[in-house]
Design a protein around this motif. Structure first.
Motif, PDB file in Angstrom:
ATOM      1  N   SER A 163     -24.020  28.746   8.093  1.00 21.89           N
ATOM      2  CA  SER A 163     -24.467  28.562   9.472  1.00 21.89           C
ATOM      3  C   SER A 163     -25.716  29.387   9.715  1.00 21.89           C
ATOM      4  CB  SER A 163     -23.386  28.984  10.471  1.00 21.89           C
ATOM      5  OG  SER A 163     -23.917  28.992  11.790  1.00 21.89           O
ATOM      6  N   PRO A 164     -26.797  28.753  10.154  1.00 25.45           N
ATOM      7  CA  PRO A 164     -28.007  29.527  10.467  1.00 25.45           C
ATOM      8  C   PRO A 164     -27.803  30.474  11.634  1.00 25.45           C
ATOM      9  CG  PRO A 164     -28.225  27.275  11.261  1.00 25.45           C
ATOM     10  CD  PRO A 164     -26.976  27.320  10.435  1.00 25.45           C
ATOM     11  N   ASP A 165     -26.809  30.190  12.477  1.00 24.40           N
ATOM     12  CA  ASP A 165     -26.537  31.061  13.614  1.00 24.40           C
ATOM     13  C   ASP A 165     -25.957  32.399  13.171  1.00 24.40           C
ATOM     14  OD1 ASP A 165     -27.242  28.879  15.247  1.00 24.40           O
ATOM     15  OD2 ASP A 165     -25.190  28.114  15.170  1.00 24.40           O
ATOM     16  N   HIS A 166     -25.424  32.462  11.948  1.00 23.29           N
ATOM     17  CA  HIS A 166     -24.769  33.673  11.459  1.00 23.29           C
ATOM     18  C   HIS A 166     -25.415  34.162  10.166  1.00 23.29           C
ATOM     19  CE1 HIS A 166     -21.445  32.987  14.337  1.00 23.29           C
ATOM     20  NE2 HIS A 166     -21.654  31.711  14.067  1.00 23.29           N
ATOM     21  N   HIS A 167     -26.690  33.831   9.978  1.00 17.76           N
ATOM     22  CA  HIS A 167     -27.337  34.150   8.701  1.00 17.76           C
ATOM     23  C   HIS A 167     -27.321  35.642   8.406  1.00 17.76           C
ATOM     24  CE1 HIS A 167     -30.117  33.570   5.331  1.00 17.76           C
ATOM     25  NE2 HIS A 167     -30.704  34.672   5.749  1.00 17.76           N
ATOM     26  N   ALA A 168     -27.623  36.460   9.394  1.00 17.03           N
ATOM     27  CA  ALA A 168     -27.734  37.902   9.157  1.00 17.03           C
ATOM     28  C   ALA A 168     -26.430  38.486   8.640  1.00 17.03           C
ATOM     29  CB  ALA A 168     -28.160  38.609  10.440  1.00 17.03           C
ATOM     30  N   THR A 169     -25.306  38.005   9.164  1.00  9.75           N
ATOM     31  CA  THR A 169     -24.004  38.497   8.712  1.00  9.75           C
ATOM     32  C   THR A 169     -23.558  37.805   7.437  1.00  9.75           C
ATOM     33  OG1 THR A 169     -23.327  39.005  10.972  1.00  9.75           O
ATOM     34  CG2 THR A 169     -21.585  38.730   9.342  1.00  9.75           C
ATOM     35  N   PHE A 170     -23.689  36.503   7.419  1.00  6.12           N
ATOM     36  CA  PHE A 170     -23.174  35.697   6.322  1.00  6.12           C
ATOM     37  C   PHE A 170     -23.889  36.000   5.018  1.00  6.12           C
ATOM     38  CE2 PHE A 170     -22.755  31.572   4.049  1.00  6.12           C
ATOM     39  CZ  PHE A 170     -21.374  31.489   4.045  1.00  6.12           C
ATOM     40  N   ALA A 171     -25.208  36.229   5.075  1.00  7.34           N
ATOM     41  CA  ALA A 171     -26.020  36.443   3.876  1.00  7.34           C
ATOM     42  C   ALA A 171     -26.420  37.905   3.709  1.00  7.34           C
ATOM     43  CB  ALA A 171     -27.275  35.567   3.941  1.00  7.34           C
ATOM     44  N   ALA A 172     -25.728  38.822   4.364  1.00  9.83           N
ATOM     45  CA  ALA A 172     -26.135  40.227   4.336  1.00  9.83           C
ATOM     46  C   ALA A 172     -26.226  40.799   2.924  1.00  9.83           C
ATOM     47  CB  ALA A 172     -25.198  41.067   5.199  1.00  9.83           C
ATOM     48  N   PRO A 173     -25.242  40.573   2.031  1.00  5.45           N
ATOM     49  CA  PRO A 173     -25.366  41.148   0.675  1.00  5.45           C
ATOM     50  C   PRO A 173     -26.587  40.620  -0.065  1.00  5.45           C
ATOM     51  CG  PRO A 173     -23.101  40.466   1.121  1.00  5.45           C
ATOM     52  CD  PRO A 173     -23.934  39.904   2.222  1.00  5.45           C
ATOM     53  N   LEU A 174     -26.888  39.338   0.083  1.00  5.09           N
ATOM     54  CA  LEU A 174     -28.061  38.752  -0.558  1.00  5.09           C
ATOM     55  C   LEU A 174     -29.341  39.367  -0.002  1.00  5.09           C
ATOM     56  CD1 LEU A 174     -29.170  36.296  -2.381  1.00  5.09           C
ATOM     57  CD2 LEU A 174     -29.397  35.107  -0.190  1.00  5.09           C
ATOM     58  N   ALA A 212     -15.757  33.366   4.329  1.00  5.37           N
ATOM     59  CA  ALA A 212     -17.045  33.049   4.946  1.00  5.37           C
ATOM     60  C   ALA A 212     -16.870  32.710   6.420  1.00  5.37           C
ATOM     61  CB  ALA A 212     -17.695  31.888   4.212  1.00  5.37           C
ATOM     62  N   ALA A 213     -15.839  31.935   6.749  1.00 13.04           N
ATOM     63  CA  ALA A 213     -15.596  31.583   8.142  1.00 13.04           C
ATOM     64  C   ALA A 213     -15.203  32.817   8.958  1.00 13.04           C
ATOM     65  CB  ALA A 213     -14.500  30.525   8.226  1.00 13.04           C
ATOM     66  N   ARG A 214     -14.446  33.714   8.356  1.00 17.96           N
ATOM     67  CA  ARG A 214     -14.109  34.960   9.053  1.00 17.96           C
ATOM     68  C   ARG A 214     -15.370  35.761   9.361  1.00 17.96           C
ATOM     69  NH1 ARG A 214     -10.062  35.207   4.764  1.00 17.96           N
ATOM     70  NH2 ARG A 214      -8.029  34.539   5.578  1.00 17.96           N
ATOM     71  N   ALA A 215     -16.293  35.813   8.382  1.00 20.09           N
ATOM     72  CA  ALA A 215     -17.537  36.545   8.601  1.00 20.09           C
ATOM     73  C   ALA A 215     -18.351  35.942   9.733  1.00 20.09           C
ATOM     74  CB  ALA A 215     -18.367  36.561   7.319  1.00 20.09           C
ATOM     75  N   MET A 216     -18.162  34.652   9.993  1.00 18.81           N
ATOM     76  CA  MET A 216     -18.856  33.984  11.078  1.00 18.81           C
ATOM     77  C   MET A 216     -18.170  34.203  12.425  1.00 18.81           C
ATOM     78  SD  MET A 216     -19.538  30.454   8.992  1.00 18.81           S
ATOM     79  CE  MET A 216     -19.830  29.474  10.480  1.00 18.81           C
ATOM     80  N   GLY A 217     -17.015  34.892  12.416  1.00 16.28           N
ATOM     81  CA  GLY A 217     -16.321  35.190  13.661  1.00 16.28           C
ATOM     82  C   GLY A 217     -15.178  34.262  13.999  1.00 16.28           C
TER      83      GLY A 217
END
Length: 322
Positions: free
Chosen positions: A176-187, A237-242
């Protein structure tokens, strides 16, 4: 931002229609998935012979489905058959498929992925491989060294860090682009530290029409399967998106064997966050989220089950996004 199509092989007639529509309709690439029971290699070989300009890729092949050397052979064949248009998409899959279908222990998935990348790159470069204590062997391919971009369908933090260190692209699903900062944080954090860049090419489910609720229901059926029955990485991944509470409900229904309830427990907000659904104008408005997140390539996956509807959405989507 490139726009590509991901297809699930469902026979030669449907494949021919979709590939022709993508090639003629201005899509940049074609990715072929490899679920259990289907081999992406022959399918992509056919695609290479029947297309002229589409980039071609596996999306994704499990590192447990072949030896690393066999994966290098797959890449060699498809890169040469396609005249340099091939991209190798790799992933781990999950224990249900790796152990239940392939009969291989699902152990050290991140390490196996890293080892596979190293072997593939060495084999394509013509370097000798020595595995299992035998004498070193070089590839039997005599046409010279090859370079093949490697994309990882990485969701977990360790796999994302491996992507940043060793891969050329990142192609997650869900995303989800709305959650990029959280979802892709390790990358993102790893890339900031090592100075590398990777192409970001997430999967984006698509269905077009005026009834957004009905279109989201198409995605909720797939999401119920992935969140409930296809391994913890999709749920994480869905949990990381909230969406932690919804994930818990979906997984409980799935464990109880109630697939309908699992589907219905997927929130509309989750389905809408990971794809593009609705009218051409709604999609035009929402696609800017992907560009703003730094996405380099949108990998479209058509959600309507009927081939005629898929072809119509394929053409309409490309027209809508320009």
């Amino acid at each position: 931002m490139r726009v590509s199509l991901r297809v699930r092989y469902a026979g030669p007639a449907a494949l021919a229609e979709l590939v022709r529509a993508a090639e003629d309709g201005g899509y940049d690439g074609l990715w072929v998935s490899e679920p259990w029971g289907v081999d992406a290699g022959p399918v992509l070989g056919w695609c290479a012979a029947t297309t002229r300009r589409l980039l071609l890729g596996t999306h994704v092949v499990s590192v447990f489905a072949r030896t690393a050397a066999a994966t290098a052979g797959l890449a060699t064949s498809l890169q040469t058959l396609s005249d340099g248009r091939f991209r190798l998409g790799l992933g781990t899959s999950g224990p249900q498929v790796v152990e239940g279908w392939h009969g291989v222990a699902f152990e050290r998935p991140v390490a196996v992925t890293g080892e596979t990348i190293a072997v593939v790159r060495a084999a394509l470069a013509g370097e000798p491989l020595q595995q299992g204590g035998s004498r070193p062997l070089r590839t039997a391919w005599t046409g010279g060294s090859l370079t093949v971009p490697i994309y990882l369908g990485a969701l977990g933090p360790r796999n994302q860090r491996l992507t940043a260190d060793a891969a050329d692209g990142w192609t997650p699903t869900p995303y989800s682009p709305d959650h990029h900062a959280t979802f892709a944080a390790p990358l993102v954090d790893r890339l900031a530290g090592n100075g590398r860049t990777v192409a970001i090419a997430p999967v984006c489910p698509v269905a077009m029409g005026s009834d957004v609720t009905a279109l989201l229901a198409l995605e909720k059926g797939w999401s119920g399967l992935y969140l409930g029955g296809m391994g913890t990485f999709y749920a994480d991944a869905a949990r990381a998106m909230g969406f932690g509470d919804a994930v818990a409900a979906v997984r409980e229904h799935w464990r109880n064997g109630d697939r309908r309830a699992a589907r219905d427990a997927v929130p509309d907000g989750y389905a809408d966050a990971i794809g593009l659904f609705g009218s051409p104008q709604r999609i035009r408005d929402r696609i800017e989220r992907y560009a703003a997140a730094g996405v380099d390539e949108l990998v479209v996956e058509l959600r309507k089950p009927d081939l005629g509807d898929q072809l119509a959405d394929l053409r309409a989507f490309r027209k809508a996004v320009g």
